[in-house]
Enzyme design. Structure first.
Site, mmCIF file in Angstrom:
data_model
loop_
_atom_site.group_PDB
_atom_site.id
_atom_site.type_symbol
_atom_site.label_atom_id
_atom_site.label_comp_id
_atom_site.label_asym_id
_atom_site.label_seq_id
_atom_site.Cartn_x
_atom_site.Cartn_y
_atom_site.Cartn_z
ATOM 1 N N ASN A 136 0.507 -1.516 0.033
ATOM 2 C CA ASN A 136 -0.560 -0.374 0.122
ATOM 3 C C ASN A 136 0.714 1.540 -0.185
ATOM 4 O OD1 ASN A 136 0.715 0.204 2.459
ATOM 5 N ND2 ASN A 136 -0.969 -0.802 3.706
ATOM 6 N N HIS A 138 3.283 1.589 2.116
ATOM 7 C CA HIS A 138 4.153 2.160 2.789
ATOM 8 C C HIS A 138 6.197 2.148 3.477
ATOM 9 C CE1 HIS A 138 3.655 -2.157 4.735
ATOM 10 N NE2 HIS A 138 4.451 -1.631 4.930
ATOM 11 N N GLU A 143 2.121 4.115 7.449
ATOM 12 C CA GLU A 143 0.929 3.538 7.296
ATOM 13 C C GLU A 143 -0.045 4.542 6.055
ATOM 14 O OE1 GLU A 143 0.320 0.392 6.222
ATOM 15 O OE2 GLU A 143 0.032 -0.407 8.429
HETATM 16 N N1 LIG Z 1 7.452 -2.891 7.604
HETATM 17 C C1 LIG Z 1 7.559 -3.430 6.616
HETATM 18 C C2 LIG Z 1 8.386 -2.707 5.265
HETATM 19 O O1 LIG Z 1 10.052 -2.393 6.279
HETATM 20 C C3 LIG Z 1 8.681 -3.389 4.786
HETATM 21 O O2 LIG Z 1 9.305 -2.444 3.153
HETATM 22 C C4 LIG Z 1 7.610 -3.939 3.941
HETATM 23 C C5 LIG Z 1 7.552 -4.768 2.835
HETATM 24 O O3 LIG Z 1 7.370 -5.996 3.173
HETATM 25 P P1 LIG Z 1 8.667 -7.509 1.730
HETATM 26 O O4 LIG Z 1 9.709 -6.269 1.373
HETATM 27 O O5 LIG Z 1 8.278 -8.774 2.422
HETATM 28 O O6 LIG Z 1 7.196 -7.051 0.568
HETATM 29 O O7 LIG Z 1 6.596 -4.858 5.049
HETATM 30 C C6 LIG Z 1 7.304 -4.663 6.772
HETATM 31 O O8 LIG Z 1 5.733 -4.033 7.046
#
Ligand SMILES: N[C@@H]1[C@@H](O)[C@H](O)[C@@H](COP(=O)(O)O)O[C@@H]1O
Length: 243
Positions: A136, A138, A143
């Protein structure tokens, strides 16, 4: 903003690790802002490999991590402290007393966040901040709707983030509902920012982040205003962008 197109996840990880290595070589006592999630895991693996070959030295490096689940202890295998230990710190010669992650066990949110802001300040700021990108938009746990001017704060995780992260927990009920995260202000104060993005499921959000309006609805869109951002994304993640 510089965008590097990588062939696949492995290529993305190697390119990102090269950028981090260059930072460590140019400034051995640098402060690295580090991230969790599946996106940076390959980057950490590559850094460990180069360290083991004798090509990298972490002995003077300091690290500050973006975020931590509220309520999880460092020993909990889903905590971000545990993630960092197992995916990087345990395998390189970094001094663990110079690796910082927000204190998930501090129940007083205000204290946890103020303490963490003080830690970041004491290190003199972040030289290179590594980021993954949430579906989304973030970054860290900022968020959609998060105010751009916030420093470290306590957040309620959105349903979509809980859903995305539940794969790591035994059940959805085990996923913490809150986290401490560096704010957008902390992130934007980093001297350099490196974002790693992989997979077709991130293609739409990456396009919005890079070329859409700058809005708190897409927290990472603020990166358009930073003067030293490098995006390393694989072909799948860049598939919605002509380049
Ligand atoms: N807090 C972390 C983020 O810092 C990260 O960037 C995101 C995406 O994760 P992924 O890399 O597993 O898609 O997930 C989590 O929510």
């Amino acid at each position: 903003m510089v965008i590097y197109k990588a062939k696949d996840y492995q290529d993305m990880s190697r390119k990102a690790a090269n950028i981090i290595s260059a930072q460590i070589i140019m400034k051995p006592n640098c402060v690295l802002g580090l991230a969790t999630g599946s996106s940076p895991v390959g980057t950490y693996k590559q850094l460990i490999e180069w360290y083991k070959k004798g090509d990298l030295d972490f002995s003077q490096v300091t690290s500050v991590n973006l975020d931590e689940y509220k309520g999880l202890s460092p020993e909990n295998d889903q905590s971000y402290r545990y993630f960092m230990n197992t995916n990087l710190f345990d395998h390189v010669n970094i001094d663990k007393t110079r690796t910082f992650v927000p204190d998930g066990l501090e129940a007083d949110s205000e204290k946890a966040c103020n303490d963490y802001n003080a830690v970041i300040r004491k290190q003199g700021g972040v030289d290179l901040q590594l980021l993954g990108l949430g579906h989304n938009g973030h970054i860290g746990f900022n968020e959609p709707g998060a105010a751009f001017e916030k420093e470290t704060h306590c957040v309620d995780l959105t349903e979509s983030t809980i859903e995305a992260n539940k794969r790591f927990f035994e059940s959805e009920d085990d996923v913490p509902r809150q986290a401490y995260t560096m704010g957008i202000k902390n992130i934007m104060q980093a001297k350099k920012i490196l974002v790693v993005v992989s997979g077709e499921d991130k293609a739409d959000i990456l396009k919005e982040v890079l070329y859409g309006p700058i809005t708190p609805k897409v927290p990472a869109s603020i990166l358009q205003l930073h003067n030293d951002v490098t995006i390393v994304a694989d072909e799948a993640a860049l598939s919605k962008i002509d380049m």
